[in-house]
Design an enzyme around this catalytic site. Structure first.
Site, PDB file in Angstrom:
ATOM      1  N   GLU A 205      -6.088   8.982  -6.670  1.00 55.10           N
ATOM      2  CA  GLU A 205      -5.065   7.972  -6.394  1.00 55.10           C
ATOM      3  C   GLU A 205      -5.670   6.694  -5.845  1.00 55.10           C
ATOM      4  OE1 GLU A 205      -1.886   9.634  -4.078  1.00 55.10           O
ATOM      5  OE2 GLU A 205      -1.352  11.057  -5.646  1.00 55.10           O
ATOM      6  N   LYS A 337      10.595  12.708  -5.943  1.00 52.78           N
ATOM      7  CA  LYS A 337       9.820  12.514  -7.163  1.00 52.78           C
ATOM      8  C   LYS A 337      10.762  12.836  -8.320  1.00 52.78           C
ATOM      9  CE  LYS A 337       5.278  13.956  -5.314  1.00 52.78           C
ATOM     10  NZ  LYS A 337       4.452  15.166  -5.025  1.00 52.78           N
TER      11      LYS A 337
HETATM   12  P1  PGA Z   1       0.707  15.381  -6.952  1.00 49.01           P
HETATM   13  O1  PGA Z   1       0.545  15.073  -5.407  1.00 49.01           O
HETATM   14  O2  PGA Z   1       1.329  14.215  -7.613  1.00 49.01           O
HETATM   15  O3  PGA Z   1      -0.710  15.638  -7.395  1.00 49.01           O
HETATM   16  O4  PGA Z   1       1.544  16.616  -7.064  1.00 49.01           O
HETATM   17  C1  PGA Z   1       1.245  14.085  -4.720  1.00 49.01           C
HETATM   18  C2  PGA Z   1       1.800  14.642  -3.447  1.00 49.01           C
HETATM   19  O5  PGA Z   1       1.519  15.807  -3.089  1.00 49.01           O
HETATM   20  O6  PGA Z   1       2.557  13.960  -2.755  1.00 49.01           O
HETATM   21 ZN    ZN Z   2       2.810  15.939  -1.303  1.00 51.51          ZN
END
Ligand code: PGA
Ligand code: ZN
Length: 433
Positions: A205, A337
């Site tokens: 990231e 998400k």
């Molecule tokens: P991931 O992690 O997108 O790899 O699942 C992001 C998070 O855990 O917030």
């Molecule tokens: Zn997370």
């Protein structure tokens, strides 16, 4: 009807890890167009919507031909002719056509790209930026960013057990200022790491990929970086951790190889409480695994008066799981998400469930991203209060930060930065004392 869906196109594009992902274009009768792409997680909860992958040899099994095909042959026929302004009906149509509880037939990657593309097209048809379309007549605030400085866990070859070491600047006053402060800290941290011979590159990231000997060394280094960047730790800049403890599960406990520790749930809670007492930590995500509600409740009880406790893998953007966690006294904030839920409306339902309980909300990217800007608009238009995108490097991350700057500019004198008010009320009150 100008907002009737007349065409849906789906294709495979590539994400920030060089893996295939799904992109969808939606066209309306009046000419309005929308486009969105699915992100992809690396530390995924078992309870989230399933990404449909082709398997086999090609692209390490991560091909999305089947998901693209699902948009074309299963979902598009249901949505053609529907009104893009009726997002609830659109998303109900998507869920019904998929017919599984976790989008296993069409893939959450197919459904999320389609659902978001419809929202973009509807906003375009109304002549509005997406954030404004989502906000309607309500006043909304710009979200406070949560930005990664060191990447670890599943995003950096497990070089640290903790996945994200992030910073927040609740008193920055604007997104512009929050990003400037973060830039100072990010570059200072990189310089410090280089000096100490601990820098191994950048993680998934965009955060620094560290060579630390312990998780606390990362915390120490972060405090030093904040301090040396000319900002005051625990005053201007605070630490936020995503432990992503789901990835650390070992039998009925947790394994922290870097700290040479195997902890049961209670000891894991003791460990994060100890960190929160000794470091300027304002927020902790997933301190325990996806089904460990009792220990999440313990952590919330012990720290919740002054620390934000975010549920990610434990809540997976599900209204039902928010209700269950709240009843158990676990969490005071929801990570949102959209691809965990699979559609905009289901993610919004989880968001509303969290807000109805007085929780804070953080709209979040995934570790696999594209240049898609949807989350900057969702975080603002829903008045989420906070946003998490990853670090302060790599253009799939910077695209979102830069979009927030444009939104802030477009709001002009009306722009309000959520700052501390984006946190759970107890945490905001503690900050004011
Ligand atoms: P991931 O992690 O997108 O790899 O699942 C992001 C998070 O855990 O917030
Ligand atoms: Zn997370």
């Amino acid at each position: 009807m100008k907002t009737e869906i007349t065409n849906i196109a789906a294709r495979q594009i590539w994400d920030s890890r060089g893996r295939p992902t799904v992109e969808v274009d939606v066209t309306l009768a009046g000419g309005g167009q929308g486009r969105a792409a699915a992100p992809a997680g690396a530390s995924r909860g078992d309870h989230e919507a399933i990404d449909l992958r082709d398997g086999g040899e090609r692209f390490g099994g991560k091909g999305v031909d089947s998901a693209v095909e699902a948009v074309r042959t299963i979902l598009a026929p249901v949505l053609l002719g529907a009104d893009a302004l009726d997002q609830a009906a659109i998303d109900a149509g998507i869920s019904e056509a998929d017919g599984t509880p976790n989008k296993a037939r069409c893939g959450g990657n197919a459904t999320v790209a389609l659902s978001l593309a419809v929202a973009w097209a509807a906003a375009a048809a109304e002549g509005l930026p997406l954030w404004r379309y989502l906000a309607g007549d309500r006043p909304v605030r710009l979200p406070m960013p949560e930005i990664q400085i060191f990447g670890g866990g599943a995003h950096a070859g497990r070089r640290t057990d903790v996945q994200d070491f992030m910073v927040m600047a609740p008193r920055a006053g604007s997104v512009r200022r929050a990003l400037e402060i973060t830039a100072d800290v990010y570059h200072e941290a990189g310089a410090l790491m280089e000096e100490a011979g601990l820098l191994a590159g950048t993680a998934d990231e965009g955060g620094w990929w560290p060579n630390f000997d312990s998780n606390e060394q990362a915390l120490d280094m972060l405090v030093r970086a904040i301090d040396r960047s000319g900002h005051e730790p625990g005053e201007d800049v605070f630490i936020s951790l995503d432990i992503a403890a789901n990835e650390l599960r070992n039998g009925d406990g947790y394994l922290l190889p870097l700290d040479d520790a195997r902890l049961d749930g209670a000891a894991m809670v003791d460990r994060v409480v100890d960190w929160a007492e000794r470091y300027p930590i304002l927020s902790i995500e997933d301190p325990v695994g996806q089904d460990d509600l009792p220990h999440m409740a313990q952590a919330t009880q012990r720290l919740g008066a002054s620390v934000q406790l975010i549920g990610d893998d434990i809540l997976v953007t599900s209204a039902d799981r928010v209700a269950t966690a709240a009843a158990a006294g676990a969490c005071n904030a929801l990570l949102v998400k959209v691809n965990q839920a699979g559609t905009v409306s289901e993610a919004k339902a989880a968001f509303d469930a969290a807000r109805a309980r007085g929780w804070a909300t953080i709209v979040s990217a995934r570790s696999g991203e594209t240049e898609d800007l949807s989350i900057a608009h969702l975080a603002t238009g829903w008045d989420a209060g906070q946003i998490k995108v990853g670090s302060f490097a790599r253009s799939e991350r910077m695209a979102k930060w830069n979009e927030l700057l444009r939104i802030e500019e477009a709001m002009g004198g009306e722009a309000r930065f959520a700052g501390a008010d984006g946190l759970p009320a107890s945490v905001a009150a503690a900050l004011r004392r």
